[in-house]
Design a protein around this motif. Structure first.
Motif, PDB file in Angstrom:
ATOM      1  N   CYS A   5     -13.637  27.400  -4.364  1.00 39.55           N
ATOM      2  CA  CYS A   5     -13.049  27.048  -5.662  1.00 39.55           C
ATOM      3  C   CYS A   5     -14.116  27.037  -6.748  1.00 39.55           C
ATOM      4  N   ILE A  16      -4.964  27.295 -10.460  1.00 43.10           N
ATOM      5  CA  ILE A  16      -4.294  27.256  -9.162  1.00 43.10           C
ATOM      6  C   ILE A  16      -2.931  26.641  -9.412  1.00 43.10           C
ATOM      7  N   TYR A  17      -1.886  27.258  -8.872  1.00 44.08           N
ATOM      8  CA  TYR A  17      -0.530  26.849  -9.248  1.00 44.08           C
ATOM      9  C   TYR A  17       0.218  26.077  -8.159  1.00 44.08           C
ATOM     10  N   GLY A  65      -9.858  25.690 -10.773  1.00 40.15           N
ATOM     11  CA  GLY A  65     -10.576  25.357  -9.554  1.00 40.15           C
ATOM     12  C   GLY A  65     -11.616  24.277  -9.771  1.00 40.15           C
TER      13      GLY A  65
END
Length: 345
Positions: free
Chosen positions: A51, A60-61, A71
């Protein structure tokens, strides 16, 4: 920023966590809620794993309660969540050896000669040990030691007002160019060809910024040499395939040439492996060696999904499975965090 230990005497903990990515960080929280002290070891110089190293600015979903989170922001939240339990971070080193002790528990030895003794081990190493692909430049170690040459950015603010050269053609290079253009004194992106491997929209934004004079594009150039003194960078020398040279003033070089990933010493620990992944019991994340658990991307079982949220669930299951090893004979009564609270609350 977590404090990195440099102690070479034996370090004791209830649980040794190998890997400081999101799953490893959440394992600190889950173990902490069960009164288990953790030491976290990672090959990278900063927490966050992939990340932080590969997509700190990318959203990020699929993290519950966050419709979108970058991240780096996710890592910061996980660090904050783990902080009350005061984990010991050993960063920038690899676990070279692991052995079972006759009286129970494990002894781990790092690449910096530290000895870690723990009752249990959680392997949260993602795709295994990984590190940056380094450019073949003279005097590189001296510039790495001073922080002039970096392969990831832990804190964006550290580069405010600096002259930054970014080398690479992927998402990391393009994303950081866009992120730093507003705070760095100068951003120069070096790539050996006009075509980038990053997301098309991001590339378009970078090219538009270059047209406005916010970013300098050095294309088609490659890194040729570093110029400075005592680890302090002054200029980065670039060259084309035809031998044309260009000097770029710089305080920092960010080299994004990808990461080399391998299981490394983990492959020799006698764990049950399947296609470079560690086979675990999905109910406890236990491996073939009692006392060693594996969670996150490195763990595999039927129905496994390589998702951060599944790694979080595995961290909780592993922590509860480890509790009887750390506190033998003590009954564990399940409690919700809303009832227990966390330290200092």
């Amino acid at each position: 920023m977590p404090e990195t230990s440099a102690v070479h005497a034996a370090i004791s903990a209830d649980v040794a966590i190998i890997g400081a990515g999101p799953t490893g960080l959440f394992a600190v929280f889950e173990c902490g809620m069960l009164r288990m002290k953790c030491v976290v070891i990672d090959t990278l110089e900063a927490i966050g794993g992939q990340c932080a190293a590969l997509y700190p600015e990318k959203p990020i979903y699929d993290i519950p309660a966050y419709p979108a989170i970058a991240g780096a922001d996710l890592v910061a939240k996980l660090e904050e969540q783990a902080a009350p339990f005061a984990p010991i971070y050993l960063l920038g080193r690899r676990v070279d050896a692991l052995m079972q002790l006759q009286d129970g528990g494990f002894e781990l030895r790092t690449s910096k000669d530290e000895v870690v003794r723990a009752t249990a081990v959680i392997v949260a190493a993602g795709a295994g040990a990984f590190g940056p692909n380094r450019p073949p430049l003279n005097d590189l170690p001296a510039y790495e030691a001073s922080g002039a040459v970096r392969y990831m950015v832990a804190r964006r603010e550290e580069l405010r007002g600096k002259r930054v050269v970014i080398a690479g053609g992927g998402d990391s290079a393009v994303d950081w160019a866009l992120s730093l253009k507003d705070i760095a004194k100068r951003v120069t992106v070096v790539h050996r060809r006009p075509k980038f491997r990053a997301a098309p929209e991001s590339v378009a934004q970078m090219e538009a910024a270059a047209e406005r004079g916010e970013i300098d594009l050095a294309i088609p150039y490659q890194l040729h040499a570093l110029h400075g003194r005592d680890g302090e960078l002054a200029q980065v020398e670039l060259a084309t395939m035809k031998g044309e040279k260009r000097m770029v003033p710089a305080d920092h070089l960010l080299a994004f040439f990808g990461l080399s990933m391998e299981l490394g010493p983990i492959a020799n620990w006698g764990l049950g492996l399947e296609r470079s992944h560690v086979v675990v019991n999905p109910a406890t994340c236990a491996t073939s060696i009692p006392g060693i658990h594996a969670i996150g991307d490195i763990a595999t079982y039927q129905g496994k999904l390589k998702l951060i949220l599944q790694g979080f669930s595995e961290a909780a299951m592993a922590a509860h499975a480890i509790h009887p090893q750390v506190f033998p004979g003590e009954a564990l009564h399940f409690e919700y965090s809303t009832t227990k609270g966390v330290p200092a609350e």
